[in-house]
Enzyme design. Structure first.
Site, mmCIF file in Angstrom:
data_model
loop_
_atom_site.group_PDB
_atom_site.id
_atom_site.type_symbol
_atom_site.label_atom_id
_atom_site.label_comp_id
_atom_site.label_asym_id
_atom_site.label_seq_id
_atom_site.Cartn_x
_atom_site.Cartn_y
_atom_site.Cartn_z
ATOM 1 N N CYS A 76 -33.086 -15.809 14.937
ATOM 2 C CA CYS A 76 -33.771 -14.592 14.500
ATOM 3 C C CYS A 76 -34.981 -14.327 15.388
ATOM 4 O O CYS A 76 -34.827 -14.052 16.568
ATOM 5 C CB CYS A 76 -34.119 -14.664 13.010
ATOM 6 N N HIS A 175 -28.852 -14.916 11.186
ATOM 7 C CA HIS A 175 -29.204 -16.198 10.571
ATOM 8 C C HIS A 175 -27.931 -17.008 10.346
ATOM 9 O O HIS A 175 -27.256 -16.817 9.329
ATOM 10 C CB HIS A 175 -29.910 -15.968 9.228
ATOM 11 N N GLU A 177 -27.664 -19.977 9.412
ATOM 12 C CA GLU A 177 -27.845 -20.822 8.226
ATOM 13 C C GLU A 177 -27.601 -20.069 6.932
ATOM 14 O O GLU A 177 -27.482 -20.670 5.866
ATOM 15 C CB GLU A 177 -29.242 -21.460 8.236
#
Length: 193
Positions: A76, A175, A177
């Protein structure tokens, strides 16, 4: 060992949780030698570019990051900080990538770009086993322009770099994750580079 660079911005819990799911060993650190001696380095971040660069500078990290020879992944704003310049507060960034980061502009689309969007023109081992037009999760108002370092493209009113690569440096605007099984695959690929 993986080092997650801890420079006082953003929520690191989701990155830690994703690495835990992959059974990866990691530490959080801003210590120069720890970072230099890591097998892999993650530069996550959320927030505003100028403030994030200021926090990196306070810790003497921009030159350390630039000197790394092991695989590095910016996530990001981490990708944006690896670029040369951001329009956000007219911020000079680390300069690993020559890309400029520009504000997303649209008369019809909501800014910030928040939610799921696809990535395509995938050109990197980072995306091994990831299909074209797979969906990943975004939260951002600024994005890196496309150039020869672009290894994934996203369209949100305009096309921009969904991911970048130059030598041992990688960056993803999304992102991983928070991107379910696709994001987990991308993180696993990074750990196997």
């Amino acid at each position: 060992m993986i080092t997650i660079i801890d420079y006082g911005t953003g929520n690191l819990e989701s990155v830690k949780n994703a690495l835990n799911r992959l059974n990866a060993e990691y530490i959080l650190s801003s210590d120069h030698e720890t970072i230099r001696n890591s097998e892999r380095v993650l530069l996550p971040g959320v927030g505003e570019a100028y403030m994030a660069m200021d926090k990196l500078r306070e810790r003497g990290l921009p030159e350390v990051i630039k000197s790394l020879t092991q695989p590095v992944l910016g996530i990001c704003i981490g990708l944006q900080l690896l670029c040369s310049h951001s329009e956000e507060s007219d911020t000079e960034c680390i300069g690993v990538f020559e890309n400029k980061v520009k504000k997303l502009r649209s008369d019809t689309l909501k800014i910030p770009h928040m939610g799921w969007n696809d990535i395509y023109d995938l050109r990197s081992p980072l995306f091994k086993g990831v299909e074209e037009y797979s969906y990943v999760y975004y939260v951002h108002s600024y994005a890196a322009e496309k150039n020869e370092n672009t290894i994934a493209v996203t369209d949100y009113g305009i096309e921009y770099s969904g991911a970048l690569n130059r030598d041992n440096f990688y960056g993803v605007q999304f992102h991983p994750e928070k991107s379910s099984t696709i994001g987990e695959k991308i993180l696993k690929n990074f750990l196997e580079l």
